[in-house]
Design a protein around this motif. Structure first.
Motif, PDB file in Angstrom:
ATOM      1  N   ASP A  73       0.962  -1.149   0.018  1.00 46.61           N
ATOM      2  CA  ASP A  73       0.010   0.054  -0.079  1.00 46.61           C
ATOM      3  C   ASP A  73       0.839   1.081  -0.147  1.00 46.61           C
ATOM      4  N   GLY A  98     -16.952   1.914  -5.292  1.00 43.27           N
ATOM      5  CA  GLY A  98     -17.156   0.774  -5.557  1.00 43.27           C
ATOM      6  C   GLY A  98     -17.939   0.402  -6.711  1.00 43.27           C
ATOM      7  N   MET A  99     -17.641  -0.381  -7.407  1.00 42.28           N
ATOM      8  CA  MET A  99     -18.379  -0.805  -8.517  1.00 42.28           C
ATOM      9  C   MET A  99     -18.859  -2.397  -8.602  1.00 42.28           C
ATOM     10  N   ALA A 100     -20.145  -2.638  -8.942  1.00 43.97           N
ATOM     11  CA  ALA A 100     -20.536  -3.837  -9.284  1.00 43.97           C
ATOM     12  C   ALA A 100     -21.398  -4.315 -10.554  1.00 43.97           C
ATOM     13  N   VAL A 126     -12.897   7.301  -3.781  1.00 43.00           N
ATOM     14  CA  VAL A 126     -12.908   5.902  -3.948  1.00 43.00           C
ATOM     15  C   VAL A 126     -14.451   5.476  -4.018  1.00 43.00           C
ATOM     16  N   ILE A 172      -4.179   3.770   0.912  1.00 42.95           N
ATOM     17  CA  ILE A 172      -5.571   2.968   0.531  1.00 42.95           C
ATOM     18  C   ILE A 172      -5.308   1.479   0.288  1.00 42.95           C
ATOM     19  N   SER A 173      -6.155   0.583   0.707  1.00 40.90           N
ATOM     20  CA  SER A 173      -5.886  -0.904   0.626  1.00 40.90           C
ATOM     21  C   SER A 173      -7.135  -1.382  -0.076  1.00 40.90           C
ATOM     22  N   HIS A 174      -7.116  -2.068  -1.290  1.00 36.81           N
ATOM     23  CA  HIS A 174      -8.266  -2.393  -1.778  1.00 36.81           C
ATOM     24  C   HIS A 174      -8.377  -3.990  -1.327  1.00 36.81           C
ATOM     25  N   LYS A 175      -9.471  -4.143  -0.856  1.00 33.70           N
ATOM     26  CA  LYS A 175      -9.862  -5.606  -0.049  1.00 33.70           C
ATOM     27  C   LYS A 175     -10.587  -6.628  -1.265  1.00 33.70           C
ATOM     28  N   SER A 176     -10.075  -6.862  -2.175  1.00 34.65           N
ATOM     29  CA  SER A 176     -10.721  -7.952  -3.122  1.00 34.65           C
ATOM     30  C   SER A 176      -9.550  -8.756  -3.468  1.00 34.65           C
ATOM     31  N   LYS A 201     -16.611  -7.150  -9.846  1.00 37.36           N
ATOM     32  CA  LYS A 201     -16.913  -6.170  -8.608  1.00 37.36           C
ATOM     33  C   LYS A 201     -15.558  -5.931  -8.372  1.00 37.36           C
ATOM     34  N   GLY A 202     -15.389  -4.492  -7.880  1.00 36.86           N
ATOM     35  CA  GLY A 202     -14.136  -4.183  -7.280  1.00 36.86           C
ATOM     36  C   GLY A 202     -14.236  -2.727  -6.757  1.00 36.86           C
ATOM     37  N   SER A 203     -13.030  -2.169  -6.595  1.00 36.10           N
ATOM     38  CA  SER A 203     -13.136  -0.538  -6.312  1.00 36.10           C
ATOM     39  C   SER A 203     -11.985   0.201  -7.090  1.00 36.10           C
ATOM     40  N   GLU A 225     -12.253  -8.103  -9.197  1.00 38.22           N
ATOM     41  CA  GLU A 225     -12.067  -9.559  -9.162  1.00 38.22           C
ATOM     42  C   GLU A 225     -13.484  -9.978 -10.094  1.00 38.22           C
TER      43      GLU A 225
END
Lengths: 153, 153
Positions: free
Chosen positions: A36, A47-49, A45, A126-130, A54-56, A153
């Motif tokens: 990071d 989110g998109m699905a 930031v 920022i950390s993306h958590k996928s 889905k992801g960010s 992802e």
């Protein structure tokens, strides 16, 4: 995540800054984000699905870069990250994802868009958590740097 | 935004912390967030969209609160906001929104869930960029404070 998936975001941010702020943004080489490491002072930031993915997405600006963009877009000198700046970052994030959404739809990805949140604070990260690969694309404008991070992802 | 809309989030965070960390979290009075006042050291943020409503949720922890939760959930002493902590905050955010999603479905809201992103940095603050009312709910655990922020339009 395919390179084709990233391009709509890159094209969209370059287009948004060129048309809205008359700023030429030059992308660097997209990198896999292992740590990071990208730090900035204000971040949009979102989110998109979709059914398929889905992801960010995050757009992280240095103060120098966003102050210059604010001056050009709003005709206002700003010297601190106040509500004017966080509103602007929210709007830019919306415009970039809106533009990217059209490019992604052409590839068959139909995303619902969520509302962005904006984070302000010196040198946050920022950390993306996928489970997907995290890609970071550094950009330069004359006034400073910003980063686009995409994780799907 | 209705109070009924907030309750699933409150119930979910209390339940997650009780079952996963054996921590009793006491909610304070929900407040309308007029300024970007809540500051914390690590935040999980997630966008949510349904046909009827869209918005974002943030859970912002003080270092003291999340270090205690990490110790209880992971059996590990943590003294800095490292990847272990940001992973944990991402997981908590996922669990809370997952739990709230079920409660919201009972009210007829069917949300797609997006992936959370986690922000780390001393005293950062969050702005939600929707036209909806922003509600902030302070929580106390013995070790410290955290905040849940919900904004939907």
């Amino acid at each position: 995540m395919q390179v084709e998936f990233i391009n709509p975001f890159l094209e969209s941010i370059v287009h948004v800054l060129e048309t809205m702020a008359d700023v030429k943004a030059t992308p660097g080489k997209p990198q896999r984000k292992e740590e990071d490491t990208a730090q900035g002072d204000v971040t949009g930031v979102i989110g998109m699905a979709s059914e398929q993915a889905k992801g960010s997405l995050a757009i992280t600006f240095s103060s120098a870069a966003i102050f210059d963009i604010a001056r050009r877009m709003l005709g206002e000198e700003v010297t601190e990250i106040n509500n004017t700046v966080t509103d602007l970052v929210g709007e830019i994030t919306n415009m970039v994802t809106g533009g990217a959404k059209r490019g992604l739809a052409e590839q068959g990805y139909d995303f619902d868009m969520a509302i962005p949140a904006v984070i302000a604070g010196k040198n946050h990260r920022i950390s993306h958590k996928s489970n997907g690969m995290k890609i970071i694309i550094p950009f330069s404008i004359i006034a400073g740097k910003f980063y686009v991070e995409v994780c799907f992802e």
